[in-house]
Design an enzyme around this catalytic site. Structure first.
Site, PDB file in Angstrom:
ATOM      1  N   LYS A 142      43.805 107.265 -76.208  1.00  0.00           N
ATOM      2  CA  LYS A 142      44.985 107.690 -75.679  1.00  0.00           C
ATOM      3  C   LYS A 142      45.893 106.430 -75.278  1.00  0.00           C
ATOM      4  O   LYS A 142      46.895 106.204 -75.591  1.00  0.00           O
ATOM      5  CB  LYS A 142      44.541 108.229 -74.183  1.00  0.00           C
TER       6      LYS A 142
ATOM      7  N   LYS B  95      52.380 101.308 -67.194  1.00  0.00           N
ATOM      8  CA  LYS B  95      51.097 101.140 -67.001  1.00  0.00           C
ATOM      9  C   LYS B  95      49.952 101.303 -68.114  1.00  0.00           C
ATOM     10  O   LYS B  95      49.142 100.644 -68.335  1.00  0.00           O
ATOM     11  CB  LYS B  95      50.880 102.227 -65.932  1.00  0.00           C
TER      12      LYS B  95
END
Length: 352
Positions: free
Chosen positions: A230, A298
């Site tokens: 991911k 992030k």
């Protein structure tokens, strides 16, 4: 021990629950352990046939969902609309209300959700939240026990996922990490991509539920591999958006129509759905939030940390990360990540 009555339903065992797949046999009263019950329910969801509602109701699989933000809410809604027995929790209780109105149950803590459910999904904003909800005071781990499963669909780094896994598995429960590729619209449409790793048996149990929320799923082996995949995907996505932003502004600066640029790109080898979806609104300086910019930054930060841990150079992603940090400093954290284009505009405005 649970018992599932199959009297007057001998056809069911042969057609839906073959002994080779579920370890079941067509006896009058069928003993099932918790894992068998989950597999039984999963089989019904994956291979729907016309069954009496009372039969489906006899299978007591209860699904928990923790975190009802921009992604979690539509994912949980898809489970509810498919007829799943869903119990929800969110720090801000008001976000649970729309789901409760659709038929969901509510519990006031992650611990109580996990204790009352067979499989619990969690979609949290960042590693800190994911750890707190799973392992903190009244966290989900406190409600886990053998026969239960915890599926974390949050985007976190590998070490965080392994920490959560260890805590969950210490209770005798199963753990699966399953971060998603996709944003708000794919979540609403049930078109997410799940990148899973962890207990293979839980993957098989959770697969039908993942299929209700997504269009594809991958099993990648050990815990940490799903998180790594991911982060790599989102690192590429963030870099692509930064470069696309430069192209839109450059085309305008030299007198071209950026809307035409979007069309040109859509016809060529570098075409990507992201450009076609985001481009028109970016040209108008509109950034309706599908994936918050703060989350993209992030993920870039975590991806750069992953790269550093294996001594892999990522200069393009590092440069893109700095651009997202500038955008955050301009108050764009909660806008869509396509708002990163605004970080490139000050110089353009000064010279126009």
């Amino acid at each position: 021990m649970l018992h599932f009555s199959l009297h007057k339903k001998p056809w069911l065992c042969a057609q839906v629950f073959p002994q080779s797949n579920l370890g079941l046999s067509p006896f009058l009263a069928l003993p099932l352990n918790p894992i068998s019950v989950l597999k039984l329910r999963a089989s019904l969801l994956k291979n729907p046939i016309h069954l009496p509602k009372v039969l489906v109701d006899e299978l007591p699989t209860r699904v928990g969902f923790l975190g009802l933000g921009i992604m979690g809410s539509p994912m949980a809604q898809n489970l509810i609309k498919a007829g799943c027995d869903v119990t929800v929790w969110n720090r801000t209780k008001s976000k649970c209300d729309p789901l409760i109105s659709l038929g969901a149950k509510y519990k006031p803590s992650p611990e109580e959700v996990a204790a009352s459910c067979d499989v619990t999904f969690a979609m949290l904003a960042d590693p800190e939240s994911a750890v707190d909800v799973a392992c903190g005071k009244q966290g989900a781990a406190s409600g886990m026990s053998p026969g239960k499963g915890y599926v974390d669909v949050s985007t976190v780094d590998g070490p965080t996922s392994k920490l959560i896994s260890a805590r969950i598995k210490s209770t005798g429960a199963l753990f699966l990490e399953a971060p998603v590729s996709g944003s708000k619209k794919p979540a609403e449409d049930g078109k997410l991509i799940f990148l899973t790793a962890g207990d293979k048996s839980l993957y098989e149990i959770a697969a039908p539920y993942l299929d209700l929320m997504g269009k594809s799923r991958f099993y990648l082996g050990d815990v940490g591999n799903g998180a790594a995949m991911k982060l790599v995907v989102n690192m590429i996505m963030g870099s692509m958006m930064a470069s696309f932003s430069e192209g839109l502004l450059l085309s305008e600066k030299v007198g071209l129509d950026p809307s035409v640029l979007v069309e040109v790109i859509s016809e060529g080898a570098i075409s990507a759905p992201m450009y076609s979806m985001k481009g028109p609104s970016m040209v108008k300086s509109l950034y309706p939030t599908a994936f918050p910019l703060k989350h993209q930054q992030k993920d870039l930060r975590l991806a750069l940390g992953l790269a550093e841990s294996v001594s892999q150079a990522t200069p393009v992603a590092a440069a893109a990360n700095e651009l997202y940090k500038v955008a955050k400093s301009q108050g764009l954290s909660d806008d869509d990540f396509s708002a990163v284009i605004e970080a490139l505009k000050p110089n353009l405005k000064q010279t126009s």
